[in-house]
Design an enzyme around this catalytic site. Structure first.
Site, PDB file in Angstrom:
ATOM      1  N   ASP A  74       0.795  -1.230   0.000  1.00 44.96           N
ATOM      2  CA  ASP A  74       0.000   0.000   0.000  1.00 44.96           C
ATOM      3  C   ASP A  74       0.828   1.281   0.000  1.00 44.96           C
ATOM      4  OD1 ASP A  74      -2.102  -1.768   0.277  1.00 44.96           O
ATOM      5  OD2 ASP A  74      -3.072  -0.646   1.881  1.00 44.96           O
ATOM      6  N   ASP A  75       0.188   2.332  -0.519  1.00 44.65           N
ATOM      7  CA  ASP A  75       0.540   3.745  -0.313  1.00 44.65           C
ATOM      8  C   ASP A  75       1.540   4.327  -1.293  1.00 44.65           C
ATOM      9  OD1 ASP A  75      -1.104   3.311   1.821  1.00 44.65           O
ATOM     10  OD2 ASP A  75       0.334   3.858   3.363  1.00 44.65           O
ATOM     11  N   HIS A 125      -6.218   3.286  -4.246  1.00 42.70           N
ATOM     12  CA  HIS A 125      -6.163   3.579  -2.810  1.00 42.70           C
ATOM     13  C   HIS A 125      -6.517   5.041  -2.547  1.00 42.70           C
ATOM     14  CE1 HIS A 125      -5.355   2.097   1.122  1.00 42.70           C
ATOM     15  NE2 HIS A 125      -4.160   2.622   1.307  1.00 42.70           N
ATOM     16  N   HIS A 129      -5.554   9.397   0.338  1.00 39.57           N
ATOM     17  CA  HIS A 129      -5.449   8.490   1.486  1.00 39.57           C
ATOM     18  C   HIS A 129      -6.094   9.087   2.739  1.00 39.57           C
ATOM     19  CE1 HIS A 129      -3.779   5.719   4.472  1.00 39.57           C
ATOM     20  NE2 HIS A 129      -3.510   4.911   3.463  1.00 39.57           N
ATOM     21  N   HIS A 221       3.492  -2.045   3.266  1.00 33.43           N
ATOM     22  CA  HIS A 221       3.548  -0.688   2.715  1.00 33.43           C
ATOM     23  C   HIS A 221       4.882  -0.441   2.014  1.00 33.43           C
ATOM     24  CE1 HIS A 221       0.525  -0.435   5.935  1.00 33.43           C
ATOM     25  NE2 HIS A 221      -0.019   0.531   5.221  1.00 33.43           N
TER      26      HIS A 221
END
Length: 253
Positions: A74-75, A125, A129, A221
């Site tokens: 993620d991210d 995503h 965020h 992440h």
């Protein structure tokens, strides 16, 4: 699903993008949904085929069966950490799902293309965020999801995200249905490696080993700060998972 607090990195992202997003939030998604064009140049472009709708239920299972895991990252993308994560995955012959923040994808399209070229899958995503998305208006949720889909698709060279993961797990019935209508299966997780908190690579490894029996989808992440612990943990965990007989797949669609 646990929510992560204190994400100062996202504050900087929001500060950089809020001016554009404030305008986009008022015009981009809901005008498009109403059938309005963004202007003469936009209306002259041929419409892209819409992705086929998928289930709006939150996916956790693996497409490789019960004794498989889904590695999700993620991210990002991040110019320092995403290449290192990609190398570890390549060294172990593992494919993963990268849940990308729209502004990050827009800033680093070369990395998005590298992820796709390596055979990994893309996940939306959101633009910024925002872990409080489930408290916001439907118009705001739509802007965050659909604009990120566009940013990621453009950065990838035309490859659409196949999943939508709400920041911090902040799904709503509306956001799930909207994402699914755009061909993005809502994506949850079963194991939070807690790598975002940087507890040390040994702690990350211990968490995954102790919790992998909870289900196949594991959360890591590749952005939001120093991810060296994540890279180190993956170097140990991917071979260990193979030794335990786990296969590697993608989340079900």
């Amino acid at each position: 699903m646990a929510r992560h607090g204190g994400r100062g990195w996202y504050g900087r992202v929001i500060a950089a993008a809020v001016g554009v997003t404030a305008v986009a939030a008022a015009t981009s998604v809901w005008t498009a949904q109403a059938g309005q064009s963004g202007g003469p140049a936009e209306s002259a472009r041929p419409a892209k085929p819409k992705a086929a709708a998928v289930s709006a239920t939150i996916a956790h299972a693996s497409d490789r069966g019960e004794h498989a895991v889904n590695i999700t990252i993620d991210d990002g993308p991040d110019p320092v950490w995403t290449p290192q994560v990609l190398q570890v995955l390549r060294d172990n012959g593992v494919k993963a799902t990268f849940c990308m923040v729209g502004t990050q994808a827009q800033a680093h399209p070369d990395l998005v293309k590298q992820v796709v070229a390596a055979g990994h899958r893309l996940c939306d995503h959101t633009v910024l965020h925002d872990t409080t998305m489930d408290t916001k208006s439907q118009a705001y949720q739509a802007q965050q999801i659909v604009d990120a889909e566009r940013q990621i698709t453009k950065a990838s060279g035309g490859v659409r995200p196949m999943y939508y993961r709400a920041p911090g797990g902040a799904f709503t019935p509306y956001s799930r249905k909207l994402a699914a209508s755009h061909g993005m299966r809502p994506l949850g997780w079963n194991v939070d490696s807690k790598d975002f908190e940087r507890p040390g690579s040994d702690a990350i490894i211990s968490t995954v080993r102790s919790e992998v029996a909870n289900g196949p989808t594991i959360l890591f992440h590749d952005a939001g700060g120093d991810r060296s612990q994540t890279v180190a943990a993956l170097r140990t965990l991917l071979p260990w998972l193979k030794q335990q007989g786990y296969d590697f797949g993608f989340p079900v669609r």
